[in-house]
Write an enzyme that holds these catalytic residues in place. Structure first.
Site, PDB file in Angstrom:
ATOM      1  N   ILE A  20       0.835  -1.208   0.000  1.00 46.71           N
ATOM      2  CA  ILE A  20       0.000   0.000   0.000  1.00 46.71           C
ATOM      3  C   ILE A  20       0.870   1.258   0.000  1.00 46.71           C
ATOM      4  O   ILE A  20       0.570   2.235  -0.685  1.00 46.71           O
ATOM      5  CB  ILE A  20      -0.931  -0.029   1.239  1.00 46.71           C
ATOM      6  CG1 ILE A  20      -1.864  -1.253   1.159  1.00 46.71           C
ATOM      7  CG2 ILE A  20      -1.731   1.256   1.363  1.00 46.71           C
ATOM      8  CD1 ILE A  20      -2.486  -1.658   2.496  1.00 46.71           C
ATOM      9  N   GLY A  21       1.960   1.229   0.760  1.00 47.59           N
ATOM     10  CA  GLY A  21       2.849   2.392   0.844  1.00 47.59           C
ATOM     11  C   GLY A  21       3.517   2.697  -0.482  1.00 47.59           C
ATOM     12  O   GLY A  21       3.691   3.864  -0.849  1.00 47.59           O
ATOM     13  N   SER A 141      -6.567  -0.428  10.770  1.00 47.45           N
ATOM     14  CA  SER A 141      -7.200  -1.617  10.185  1.00 47.45           C
ATOM     15  C   SER A 141      -8.555  -1.851  10.843  1.00 47.45           C
ATOM     16  O   SER A 141      -8.760  -1.540  12.021  1.00 47.45           O
ATOM     17  CB  SER A 141      -6.334  -2.853  10.415  1.00 47.45           C
ATOM     18  OG  SER A 141      -7.056  -4.016  10.066  1.00 47.45           O
ATOM     19  N   TYR A 168      -1.705  -7.447  17.108  1.00 47.42           N
ATOM     20  CA  TYR A 168      -2.013  -6.672  15.889  1.00 47.42           C
ATOM     21  C   TYR A 168      -3.314  -5.870  16.081  1.00 47.42           C
ATOM     22  O   TYR A 168      -3.364  -4.676  15.788  1.00 47.42           O
ATOM     23  CB  TYR A 168      -2.133  -7.614  14.686  1.00 47.42           C
ATOM     24  CG  TYR A 168      -2.310  -6.874  13.372  1.00 47.42           C
ATOM     25  CD1 TYR A 168      -1.222  -6.328  12.699  1.00 47.42           C
ATOM     26  CD2 TYR A 168      -3.574  -6.702  12.802  1.00 47.42           C
ATOM     27  CE1 TYR A 168      -1.375  -5.636  11.495  1.00 47.42           C
ATOM     28  CE2 TYR A 168      -3.734  -6.016  11.609  1.00 47.42           C
ATOM     29  CZ  TYR A 168      -2.635  -5.492  10.955  1.00 47.42           C
ATOM     30  OH  TYR A 168      -2.802  -4.801   9.768  1.00 47.42           O
TER      31      TYR A 168
HETATM   32  N1  LIG Z   1      -2.748  -5.750   3.586  1.00 48.42           N
HETATM   33  C1  LIG Z   1      -3.855  -5.678   4.298  1.00 48.42           C
HETATM   34  O1  LIG Z   1      -4.825  -6.445   4.077  1.00 48.42           O
HETATM   35  C2  LIG Z   1      -3.991  -4.648   5.380  1.00 48.42           C
HETATM   36  C3  LIG Z   1      -5.230  -4.534   6.036  1.00 48.42           C
HETATM   37  C4  LIG Z   1      -5.367  -3.575   7.037  1.00 48.42           C
HETATM   38  C5  LIG Z   1      -4.297  -2.754   7.358  1.00 48.42           C
HETATM   39  N2  LIG Z   1      -3.098  -2.901   6.699  1.00 48.42           N
HETATM   40  C6  LIG Z   1      -2.004  -2.008   7.082  1.00 48.42           C
HETATM   41  O2  LIG Z   1      -1.466  -1.412   5.923  1.00 48.42           O
HETATM   42  C7  LIG Z   1      -0.129  -0.976   6.182  1.00 48.42           C
HETATM   43  C8  LIG Z   1       0.767  -1.338   5.000  1.00 48.42           C
HETATM   44  O3  LIG Z   1       0.868  -2.747   4.932  1.00 48.42           O
HETATM   45  P1  LIG Z   1       0.891  -3.567   3.551  1.00 48.42           P
HETATM   46  O4  LIG Z   1      -0.325  -4.419   3.546  1.00 48.42           O
HETATM   47  O5  LIG Z   1       1.171  -2.679   2.416  1.00 48.42           O
HETATM   48  O6  LIG Z   1       2.113  -4.575   3.853  1.00 48.42           O
HETATM   49  P2  LIG Z   1       3.590  -4.685   3.263  1.00 48.42           P
HETATM   50  O7  LIG Z   1       3.559  -4.763   1.775  1.00 48.42           O
HETATM   51  O8  LIG Z   1       4.208  -5.804   4.024  1.00 48.42           O
HETATM   52  O9  LIG Z   1       4.247  -3.303   3.658  1.00 48.42           O
HETATM   53  C9  LIG Z   1       4.625  -3.025   4.977  1.00 48.42           C
HETATM   54  C10 LIG Z   1       5.736  -1.993   4.945  1.00 48.42           C
HETATM   55  O10 LIG Z   1       6.095  -1.709   6.298  1.00 48.42           O
HETATM   56  C11 LIG Z   1       7.521  -1.789   6.376  1.00 48.42           C
HETATM   57  N3  LIG Z   1       8.024  -2.094   7.706  1.00 48.42           N
HETATM   58  C12 LIG Z   1       7.856  -3.217   8.446  1.00 48.42           C
HETATM   59  N4  LIG Z   1       8.561  -3.141   9.576  1.00 48.42           N
HETATM   60  C13 LIG Z   1       9.214  -1.929   9.553  1.00 48.42           C
HETATM   61  C14 LIG Z   1      10.094  -1.271  10.431  1.00 48.42           C
HETATM   62  N5  LIG Z   1      10.534  -1.836  11.574  1.00 48.42           N
HETATM   63  N6  LIG Z   1      10.564  -0.042  10.096  1.00 48.42           N
HETATM   64  C15 LIG Z   1      10.183   0.544   8.939  1.00 48.42           C
HETATM   65  N7  LIG Z   1       9.347  -0.036   8.057  1.00 48.42           N
HETATM   66  C16 LIG Z   1       8.876  -1.271   8.370  1.00 48.42           C
HETATM   67  C17 LIG Z   1       7.897  -2.905   5.400  1.00 48.42           C
HETATM   68  O11 LIG Z   1       9.281  -2.841   5.107  1.00 48.42           O
HETATM   69  P3  LIG Z   1      10.129  -4.174   4.758  1.00 48.42           P
HETATM   70  O12 LIG Z   1       9.784  -4.502   3.338  1.00 48.42           O
HETATM   71  O13 LIG Z   1      11.526  -3.747   4.981  1.00 48.42           O
HETATM   72  O14 LIG Z   1       9.660  -5.230   5.734  1.00 48.42           O
HETATM   73  C18 LIG Z   1       6.999  -2.507   4.232  1.00 48.42           C
HETATM   74  O15 LIG Z   1       7.574  -1.455   3.509  1.00 48.42           O
HETATM   75  C19 LIG Z   1       0.270  -1.634   7.505  1.00 48.42           C
HETATM   76  O16 LIG Z   1       0.197  -0.677   8.535  1.00 48.42           O
HETATM   77  C20 LIG Z   1      -0.797  -2.692   7.705  1.00 48.42           C
HETATM   78  O17 LIG Z   1      -1.006  -3.002   9.066  1.00 48.42           O
HETATM   79  C21 LIG Z   1      -2.930  -3.823   5.722  1.00 48.42           C
END
Ligand SMILES: NC(=O)c1ccc[n+]([C@@H]2O[C@H](COP(=O)([O-])OP(=O)(O)OC[C@H]3O[C@@H](n4cnc5c(N)ncnc54)[C@H](OP(=O)(O)O)[C@@H]3O)[C@@H](O)[C@H]2O)c1
Length: 281
Positions: A20-21, A141, A168
């Protein structure tokens, strides 16, 4: 402070190397924002920088490990040293299923998703205020609904539940309470705050699931492009300029769970977080 960008705006997005980021950062750059990608790995961020450069956008990598207060401070220092305004902070980074504690001494999920972002926001808050109107978007979330109320007795111990599900859900509740309290404290400053549920999105956040299961469930999830829509809406929609402290799902403000509307819990979380970061501020 001077900015040379297509739309005159500067954003910082955490966790912008994937999911998402990554889409959030890329689409902001496409709209003319100068975007700082605050991520753990320069190598993993390089493809996103290349993608943005190919679009003619402006983006830069800032090293950031949210689990380590020293790294968070170094990231804030590096941004502030550029003497740029800051119109948007997207607290997006997150993780699930990883047990343990952060280098700063907090449960892994809480330490990264809440404490790291709390310190980063505190460090950048004066710059956001000086650049107002400005916004803070926190990716929470819908799973906060599984946490019945906020407690803090677990946050300075290693993760307890096997898949970190409880940790979480409580952390995502903390994300929404943080936005509530931010709205109160930022009232009148021109800086507004938004909490977001992005949907159930096919990203690397599911990496702790066994490979075949992850591949199967991802087929029923929305794409990262769809997942970034609500973050981008809260970041840029002109009609939200007067709103602050609310929770958005599918680009609409909705009521979060009662536990996320508990203003006393929001204040308690803020005061505890402030005390925990005070030694490093
Ligand atoms: N996907 C879903 O269904 C969903 C649903 C609800 C909420 N969310 C929220 O959406 C947000 C983005 O998640 P995503 O789904 O896009 O997952 P993702 O693709 O795994 O992205 C997560 C990002 O967070 C980074 N990160 C993890 N630990 C970190 C740390 N210690 N310091 C700095 N960066 C760190 C990861 O970096 P690395 O690549 O280095 O690990 C990655 O860039 C999160 O807050 C998640 O909780 C996601």
């Amino acid at each position: 402070m001077t900015t040379v960008t297509a739309n005159g705006k500067v954003a910082l997005v955490t966790g912008a190397n994937s999911g998402i980021g990554r889409v959030t950062a890329r689409e902001l750059a496409r709209q003319g924002w100068r975007v700082f990608l605050a991520c753990r790995s320069g190598e993993k961020t390089r493809p996103v920088l290349d993608e943005i450069a190919a679009l003619g956008g402006q983006a830069e990598f800032l090293p950031l490990d949210l689990g380590d207060f020293a790294s968070v401070n170094a990231c804030a220092d590096a941004f502030l040293a550029r003497n740029l305004p800051l119109h948007l902070l997207v607290c997006n980074a997150g993780l699930s299923g990883k047990r343990g504690m952060t280098a700063s001494g907090f449960e892994m999920t809480f330490g990264v998703c809440h404490m790291g972002h709390f310190l980063l926001t505190e460090r950048l808050r004066p710059r956001l205020s000086d650049s107002a109107p400005a916004r803070i978007v926190v990716v929470a979330s819908k799973m906060h609904r599984w946490a019945s109320y906020m407690t803090l007795d677990w946050v300075q111990q290693p993760s307890r539940t096997p898949g970190t599900l409880r940790e979480y859900c409580l952390t995502k509740l903390a994300n929404i309470l943080f936005v509530r309290e931010l709205a109160t404290r930022l009232a009148g400053s021109g800086v507004t705050a938004y909490a977001v549920h992005p949907g159930i999105v096919a990203t690397d956040i599911w990496r702790s699931l066994p490979g075949p299961l992850a591949a199967l469930v991802k087929r029923f999830m929305v794409t990262p492009e769809e997942g970034a829509r609500t973050s981008l809406h809260c970041a840029t929609a002109p009609e939200l300029a007067g709103e602050s402290g609310r929770y958005y799902d599918r680009c609409k403000a909705v009521e979060p769970a009662p536990a996320a509307q508990d203003l006393h819990a929001a204040r308690r979380l803020w005061e505890a977080s402030e005390a925990w970061v005070r030694p490093v501020l």
